[in-house]
Write an enzyme that holds these catalytic residues in place. Sequence first.
Site, PDB file in Angstrom:
ATOM      1  N   GLU A 106      21.545 -14.297  60.096  1.00  0.00           N
ATOM      2  CA  GLU A 106      22.312 -14.000  61.308  1.00  0.00           C
ATOM      3  C   GLU A 106      23.738 -13.696  60.903  1.00  0.00           C
ATOM      4  O   GLU A 106      24.394 -14.527  60.267  1.00  0.00           O
ATOM      5  CB  GLU A 106      22.341 -15.230  62.221  1.00  0.00           C
ATOM      6  CG  GLU A 106      21.257 -15.285  63.246  1.00  0.00           C
ATOM      7  CD  GLU A 106      21.472 -16.482  64.177  1.00  0.00           C
ATOM      8  OE1 GLU A 106      22.615 -16.706  64.628  1.00  0.00           O
ATOM      9  OE2 GLU A 106      20.492 -17.185  64.421  1.00  0.00           O
ATOM     10  N   ASP A 130      30.503 -21.933  70.441  1.00  0.00           N
ATOM     11  CA  ASP A 130      30.660 -22.448  69.088  1.00  0.00           C
ATOM     12  C   ASP A 130      31.588 -23.637  68.985  1.00  0.00           C
ATOM     13  O   ASP A 130      32.604 -23.720  69.671  1.00  0.00           O
ATOM     14  CB  ASP A 130      31.165 -21.326  68.164  1.00  0.00           C
ATOM     15  CG  ASP A 130      30.078 -20.317  67.870  1.00  0.00           C
ATOM     16  OD1 ASP A 130      29.025 -20.736  67.360  1.00  0.00           O
ATOM     17  OD2 ASP A 130      30.269 -19.127  68.190  1.00  0.00           O
TER      18      ASP A 130
END
EC number: 4.2.1.20
Lengths: 268, 401
Positions: free
Chosen positions: A49, A60
């Site tokens: 990824e 995040d």
Amino acid sequence: MNRIDEVFHKLKSEGRTALIPFITTGDPDLKTTVDIIIELERSGADMVELGVPYSDPLADGPVIQQASERALRGPVTLEACVEVAAQAAAAGVKMPFILFSYFNPILQYGLERFFTLIHEKGISGLIIPDLPIEEDGEVREMAAEAGIHLIPLVAPTSKARVQRIAALAQGFVYCVSSLGVTGMRSEFHSGIEEFLQSVREATPLPIAVGFGISSRDQVERMSKHADGVIVGSAIVRQVEEALPLLLKEDTYRDGISQIGRFVASLRI
Amino acid sequence: MNKVPDGNGRFGKFGGRYVPETLMNALFELEEAYKHYSNDPKFQEEVRYLLSKYSGRPTSLYYAERLTQHLGGAKILLKREDLNHTGAHKINNTIGQGVLAKRMGKKKIIAETGAGQHGVASATIAALLGMECKVFMGEEDTKRQQLNVFRMQLLGAEVVPVLSGTRTLKDACNETLRYWVSHVDDTYYILGSVTGPHPYPMMVRDFQRIIGDEAREQILREEGRLPDYVVAAVGGGSNAIGIFYPFVGDESVKLVGVEAAGRGIDTLEHAATMTLGRHGVFQGSLSYVLQDDAGQVQPAHSISAGLDYPGIGPEHAYLKDSGRAEYVPVTDAEALEALQLLSRTEGIIPALESAHAIAQVMKLAPTLPPDQTIVVSLSGRGDKDVEAIMSYLGGQKHESH
């Protein structure tokens, strides 16, 4: 056939779980990212990824936020991140590339132009963490036309939505292991096994689990229930720790190998 | 204009729900609960009771006679949101959402804050309703607004300084959303503006529209006519939507949103989202965003921590693109001048946010004949800003970014 499907197909016949590392593209710079990708494959990664750094990474935790900030000082654009995949492929990397980007950089680049670009540069899958199924109609159509898998996230809180999301999924279903943002943690959501089972029942596609997986033990535990395991922050942290080595020419290779050894230790 | 938002939370093309999947069910749950309770007479009665007996509504629509004379043009009426309990319009929304959170059975509330006004209003309602409260505030803002940090702590809230990104409101919003993702089971997020994912822009508008509902009724009763202009400062845009919304159907009434131009729209230090931003997705909705060519959100700058934000609520984007409202920039310097003028002519020290609206009135009023009227949202009082203003006017530039 999409490369992601090929890899899962092959792993299934071998009875193995896909190891899917996440890295922040451009941390600390684009050239190093290409070398890290080559090393990831050498160390046993099955696909990768590529995180596109973004100013406001809502999904995040601190490790990837800081990596994004470092990368953005580059500065690093969406186009440059995609180019990294093409460069890695030119250097011999065979594993599929999954682009992980928040929606706004894609929207500003222009959807049509974006799908043309990632198709040309050999991206196989796309994850947009802030584009739930209610908002992804146009993107889904264009991804299908370009032969790119739009990989959706499901969370333990998705409940009745799991069915609908799984029905639209392509490539695999990305199961979020715990409530919260990305980042290493010792505990998963209680009932993680039941959650993964519910996703499993909702789709014939492979399922992969991510968010918070950082050790070999955790990879082993999750491998029992999923076809793929995504490791993000723990690897980004490895890059961060290797920075002093990566930034000096004579220790650069040591830095790359250090990241590789960690990834190899996760491979089961 | 059509009734907005639609069922998907869209104001025309703007709005929506651009958030991680983990939050989607929480947003639907919130939307359901809001639909249910906003039609429940007992809920409405409790909110009305608190607005009236606790916050002191209705706030007055005050004829600023000396300011009007000084500027020598249109008649200026101030909607005195500064007279609310806690000193700003923010309490209208936190009362509504606080009561909703309680009805939904939540025990904990979280909130983001820039200037600290919404944080204080959230801490206040949490104390009143006996709920736990955490307020996320950019570290930069905790320095600019120390008094409000202490007020929140006195009220029993925990203030969490945000160290990520720009360390101002933008990143306080990110951090609150991140915290909510992790604690979505038992925590209610009181979002302070008409921004974020659906249903927040709609719900916060509905709780803030009391500003405009009252103002419209007051001017019709007291002046026997509608105003020619309604002027309000916009950061995220909650006081502006609150006062605009009831006038949107009155075509003769011009709606003017005033955004922060910081050191000037020809510099890199501003928060002029409407003037210099482009359409984009930011913090849960599609609207105007200050961003670079690559879609990275740019840091904003304003002397006012409450306007120091690179986004704006989606309904404002809708009003702008449909031409129903116009948005104009006002600089730090103009706002400071307006703040001093209002203080000296009317004995009212406005918040730096509200001073931006007054600055626009200083430009507008002299161009209009005396038979025209301007209603201005005086969204908050300036006590919280006094220390910062002192250092600005003392020639010592208060640290900002």
